[in-house]
Design a protein around this motif. Structure first.
Motif, PDB file in Angstrom:
ATOM      1  N   GLU A 116      46.547  41.436  34.229  1.00  0.00           N
ATOM      2  CA  GLU A 116      45.772  41.265  32.993  1.00  0.00           C
ATOM      3  C   GLU A 116      45.949  39.858  32.424  1.00  0.00           C
ATOM      4  OE1 GLU A 116      46.425  44.308  30.080  1.00  0.00           O
ATOM      5  OE2 GLU A 116      46.345  45.887  31.597  1.00  0.00           O
ATOM      6  N   LEU A 117      47.177  39.363  32.420  1.00  0.00           N
ATOM      7  CA  LEU A 117      47.420  37.999  31.912  1.00  0.00           C
ATOM      8  C   LEU A 117      46.735  36.958  32.794  1.00  0.00           C
ATOM      9  CD1 LEU A 117      51.153  38.229  30.791  1.00  0.00           C
ATOM     10  CD2 LEU A 117      49.147  38.015  29.333  1.00  0.00           C
ATOM     11  N   SER A 118      46.736  37.189  34.105  1.00  0.00           N
ATOM     12  CA  SER A 118      46.039  36.265  35.013  1.00  0.00           C
ATOM     13  C   SER A 118      44.545  36.240  34.724  1.00  0.00           C
ATOM     14  CB  SER A 118      46.284  36.667  36.465  1.00  0.00           C
ATOM     15  OG  SER A 118      47.646  36.509  36.788  1.00  0.00           O
ATOM     16  N   ALA A 119      43.960  37.409  34.438  1.00  0.00           N
ATOM     17  CA  ALA A 119      42.530  37.470  34.119  1.00  0.00           C
ATOM     18  C   ALA A 119      42.238  36.742  32.812  1.00  0.00           C
ATOM     19  CB  ALA A 119      42.081  38.925  34.031  1.00  0.00           C
ATOM     20  N   ILE A 120      43.101  36.926  31.822  1.00  0.00           N
ATOM     21  CA  ILE A 120      42.902  36.246  30.533  1.00  0.00           C
ATOM     22  C   ILE A 120      42.971  34.735  30.720  1.00  0.00           C
ATOM     23  CG2 ILE A 120      43.940  35.841  28.267  1.00  0.00           C
ATOM     24  CD1 ILE A 120      44.774  38.836  28.321  1.00  0.00           C
ATOM     25  N   LEU A 121      43.945  34.264  31.473  1.00  0.00           N
ATOM     26  CA  LEU A 121      44.057  32.826  31.719  1.00  0.00           C
ATOM     27  C   LEU A 121      42.867  32.307  32.526  1.00  0.00           C
ATOM     28  CD1 LEU A 121      47.875  32.454  32.391  1.00  0.00           C
ATOM     29  CD2 LEU A 121      46.593  31.759  30.365  1.00  0.00           C
ATOM     30  N   GLY A 122      42.304  33.136  33.391  1.00  0.00           N
ATOM     31  CA  GLY A 122      41.092  32.744  34.121  1.00  0.00           C
ATOM     32  C   GLY A 122      39.922  32.526  33.179  1.00  0.00           C
ATOM     33  N   TRP A 123      39.795  33.399  32.179  1.00  0.00           N
ATOM     34  CA  TRP A 123      38.720  33.225  31.189  1.00  0.00           C
ATOM     35  C   TRP A 123      38.925  31.954  30.382  1.00  0.00           C
ATOM     36  CZ3 TRP A 123      39.640  38.917  29.545  1.00  0.00           C
ATOM     37  CH2 TRP A 123      39.019  39.766  30.457  1.00  0.00           C
ATOM     38  N   VAL A 124      40.172  31.655  30.044  1.00  0.00           N
ATOM     39  CA  VAL A 124      40.456  30.428  29.297  1.00  0.00           C
ATOM     40  C   VAL A 124      40.123  29.209  30.147  1.00  0.00           C
ATOM     41  CG1 VAL A 124      42.292  29.069  28.229  1.00  0.00           C
ATOM     42  CG2 VAL A 124      42.186  31.531  27.835  1.00  0.00           C
ATOM     43  N   GLU A 125      40.414  29.269  31.434  1.00  0.00           N
ATOM     44  CA  GLU A 125      40.069  28.158  32.323  1.00  0.00           C
ATOM     45  C   GLU A 125      38.556  27.968  32.407  1.00  0.00           C
ATOM     46  OE1 GLU A 125      42.011  29.044  36.000  1.00  0.00           O
ATOM     47  OE2 GLU A 125      43.958  28.312  35.292  1.00  0.00           O
ATOM     48  N   GLN A 126      37.779  29.050  32.324  1.00  0.00           N
ATOM     49  CA  GLN A 126      36.327  28.931  32.322  1.00  0.00           C
ATOM     50  C   GLN A 126      35.848  28.170  31.092  1.00  0.00           C
ATOM     51  OE1 GLN A 126      34.456  32.750  32.644  1.00  0.00           O
ATOM     52  NE2 GLN A 126      35.225  33.120  34.717  1.00  0.00           N
ATOM     53  N   LEU A 127      36.526  28.352  29.974  1.00  0.00           N
ATOM     54  CA  LEU A 127      36.145  27.620  28.763  1.00  0.00           C
ATOM     55  C   LEU A 127      36.324  26.113  28.938  1.00  0.00           C
ATOM     56  CD1 LEU A 127      37.632  29.881  25.950  1.00  0.00           C
ATOM     57  CD2 LEU A 127      35.238  29.618  26.585  1.00  0.00           C
ATOM     58  N   ALA A 128      37.300  25.702  29.742  1.00  0.00           N
ATOM     59  CA  ALA A 128      37.531  24.275  29.965  1.00  0.00           C
ATOM     60  C   ALA A 128      36.380  23.643  30.737  1.00  0.00           C
ATOM     61  CB  ALA A 128      38.849  24.070  30.709  1.00  0.00           C
ATOM     62  N   GLU A 129      35.594  24.438  31.438  1.00  0.00           N
ATOM     63  CA  GLU A 129      34.471  23.913  32.209  1.00  0.00           C
ATOM     64  C   GLU A 129      33.233  23.648  31.358  1.00  0.00           C
ATOM     65  OE1 GLU A 129      33.816  26.781  35.270  1.00  0.00           O
ATOM     66  OE2 GLU A 129      35.812  26.522  36.129  1.00  0.00           O
ATOM     67  N   VAL A 130      33.211  24.118  30.123  1.00  0.00           N
ATOM     68  CA  VAL A 130      32.051  23.937  29.252  1.00  0.00           C
ATOM     69  C   VAL A 130      31.998  22.488  28.783  1.00  0.00           C
ATOM     70  CG1 VAL A 130      30.981  24.643  27.084  1.00  0.00           C
ATOM     71  CG2 VAL A 130      32.138  26.334  28.513  1.00  0.00           C
ATOM     72  N   ASP A 131      30.821  21.870  28.901  1.00  0.00           N
ATOM     73  CA  ASP A 131      30.649  20.486  28.473  1.00  0.00           C
ATOM     74  C   ASP A 131      30.450  20.450  26.955  1.00  0.00           C
ATOM     75  OD1 ASP A 131      30.196  17.773  28.310  1.00  0.00           O
ATOM     76  OD2 ASP A 131      28.089  17.935  28.896  1.00  0.00           O
ATOM     77  N   THR A 132      31.436  19.906  26.248  1.00  0.00           N
ATOM     78  CA  THR A 132      31.363  19.804  24.790  1.00  0.00           C
ATOM     79  C   THR A 132      31.307  18.341  24.343  1.00  0.00           C
ATOM     80  OG1 THR A 132      33.773  19.861  24.628  1.00  0.00           O
ATOM     81  CG2 THR A 132      32.621  21.962  24.454  1.00  0.00           C
ATOM     82  N   SER A 133      30.892  17.455  25.240  1.00  0.00           N
ATOM     83  CA  SER A 133      30.896  16.029  24.903  1.00  0.00           C
ATOM     84  C   SER A 133      29.910  15.682  23.789  1.00  0.00           C
ATOM     85  CB  SER A 133      30.600  15.192  26.147  1.00  0.00           C
ATOM     86  OG  SER A 133      29.342  15.555  26.678  1.00  0.00           O
ATOM     87  N   GLY A 134      28.816  16.415  23.674  1.00  0.00           N
ATOM     88  CA  GLY A 134      27.830  16.116  22.638  1.00  0.00           C
ATOM     89  C   GLY A 134      27.991  16.943  21.376  1.00  0.00           C
TER      90      GLY A 134
END
Length: 95
Positions: free
Chosen positions: A30-48
């Motif tokens: 479960e913790l691995s899955a949660i950390l996987g979701w957090v890693e997906q957030l890092a892929e979002v482009d928020t530069s603008g």
């Protein structure tokens, strides 16, 4: 990121949480899955996207920064169990 059983035990010890040995393997996945979701957030482009302090834009209302007593001394002292000469009266604690 993958969380192993040793990491789950360490997290539980640091958080002072008792985790049964039979619950460690499911908790690790479960913790691995949660950390996987957090890693997906890092892929979002928020530069603008500008940084925000709140979800809804709210104008700041500035007031003069002046020190006052609030002019409510009598109202505050009305809540005190005992008042003396305009101050809170408290029992003596040091002899």
């Amino acid at each position: 990121m993958s969380v192993d059983a040793a990491t789950v035990r360490k997290i539980a010890r640091l958080a002072r949480i008792g985790v049964a040995e039979t619950d460690i393997a499911p908790l690790a996945s479960e913790l691995s899955a949660i950390l996987g979701w957090v890693e997906q957030l890092a892929e979002v482009d928020t530069s603008g996207v500008p940084p925000m302090a709140a979800v809804m834009p709210k104008p700041h209302v500035w007031r003069e920064d002046a020190v006052t007593d609030g002019n409510i001394r009598d109202d505050v002292l009305a809540n005190a169990p005992e008042a003396l000469s305009g101050f809170f009266a408290v029992p003596k604690v040091i002899e």
